[in-house]
Design a protein around this motif. Structure first.
Motif, PDB file in Angstrom:
ATOM      1  N   LYS A  23       0.836  -1.173   0.057  1.00 28.47           N
ATOM      2  CA  LYS A  23      -0.088   0.012  -0.188  1.00 28.47           C
ATOM      3  C   LYS A  23       0.912   1.303   0.047  1.00 28.47           C
ATOM      4  O   LYS A  23       2.107   1.174   0.335  1.00 28.47           O
ATOM      5  CB  LYS A  23      -0.933   0.096   1.276  1.00 28.47           C
ATOM      6  N   LEU A  44       5.616  10.882  -2.870  1.00 23.07           N
ATOM      7  CA  LEU A  44       4.117  10.732  -3.371  1.00 23.07           C
ATOM      8  C   LEU A  44       4.096  11.277  -5.027  1.00 23.07           C
ATOM      9  O   LEU A  44       4.577  12.374  -5.116  1.00 23.07           O
ATOM     10  CB  LEU A  44       2.927  11.247  -2.731  1.00 23.07           C
ATOM     11  N   ARG A  69      -3.668   8.775  -6.804  1.00 22.95           N
ATOM     12  CA  ARG A  69      -3.014   9.928  -5.803  1.00 22.95           C
ATOM     13  C   ARG A  69      -3.505   9.626  -4.371  1.00 22.95           C
ATOM     14  O   ARG A  69      -3.081  10.120  -3.148  1.00 22.95           O
ATOM     15  CB  ARG A  69      -3.344  11.146  -6.469  1.00 22.95           C
ATOM     16  N   ARG A  70      -4.783   8.986  -3.870  1.00 21.09           N
ATOM     17  CA  ARG A  70      -5.376   9.012  -2.773  1.00 21.09           C
ATOM     18  C   ARG A  70      -5.190   7.598  -2.108  1.00 21.09           C
ATOM     19  O   ARG A  70      -5.759   7.409  -1.077  1.00 21.09           O
ATOM     20  CB  ARG A  70      -7.007   9.149  -2.674  1.00 21.09           C
ATOM     21  N   GLY A  71      -4.249   6.794  -2.735  1.00 21.44           N
ATOM     22  CA  GLY A  71      -3.791   5.634  -2.143  1.00 21.44           C
ATOM     23  C   GLY A  71      -4.991   4.565  -2.733  1.00 21.44           C
ATOM     24  O   GLY A  71      -4.878   3.363  -1.990  1.00 21.44           O
ATOM     25  N   THR A  72      -5.645   4.659  -3.444  1.00 18.90           N
ATOM     26  CA  THR A  72      -6.655   3.691  -3.952  1.00 18.90           C
ATOM     27  C   THR A  72      -5.874   2.762  -4.957  1.00 18.90           C
ATOM     28  O   THR A  72      -5.499   3.382  -6.068  1.00 18.90           O
ATOM     29  CB  THR A  72      -7.605   4.311  -4.365  1.00 18.90           C
TER      30      THR A  72
END
Length: 136
Positions: A89, A96, A117-120
């Motif tokens: 993850k 980033l 970008r949001r970690g999805t």
């Protein structure tokens, strides 16, 4: 959907394994699908991750000037990071980017994932084609 060449995938996983137990991180660049010699069966303007900028390139220049001159500005659309002791993850300590490729041991394609970008987590397709040869 994120697309990455098999050759780049193999190289990144090898660097991650060699760096273990340390992390490995590299900026990734793309080539539009339409520039490949073979038909990739995707839209010609779709970016395919094809190359990376090694983090050690230009290290002495960076030390003198305090800036990263080894990576062309606006040329890294994504980033690869390895997490030798971490999870598959995006972590807060990662450098980033809009697209993040993350790998964990054992170092194989089944332990590689891509995140937005949001970690999805996003779908990933490995492209079995060679990118076009670049000249200087």
């Amino acid at each position: 959907m994120a697309y990455i060449t098999r050759g780049l995938t193999t190289a990144l996983l090898e660097f991650a394994e060699e760096a273990e137990p340390e992390r490995f991180s590299a900026g990734l660049g793309t080539t539009p699908a339409g520039e490949f010699e073979s038909d990739l069966a995707i839209s010609p303007d779709t970016p395919v991750y094809t190359h990376f900028y090694h983090p050690d390139a230009g290290r002495s220049v960076n030390a003198v000037f305090g800036m990263d001159f080894s990576t062309p500005a606006s040329r890294t659309e994504g980033r690869f990071v390895s997490h030798p002791q971490g999870e598959l993850k995006v972590e807060l300590t990662d450098d980033l980017h809009a697209t993040m490729f993350v790998a964990v041991p054992p170092w194989g394609v089944e332990r590689l994932a891509v995140f937005g970008r949001r970690g999805t987590r996003q779908p990933l397709e490995i492209v079995e084609a060679e990118p076009p040869v670049e000249t200087l």
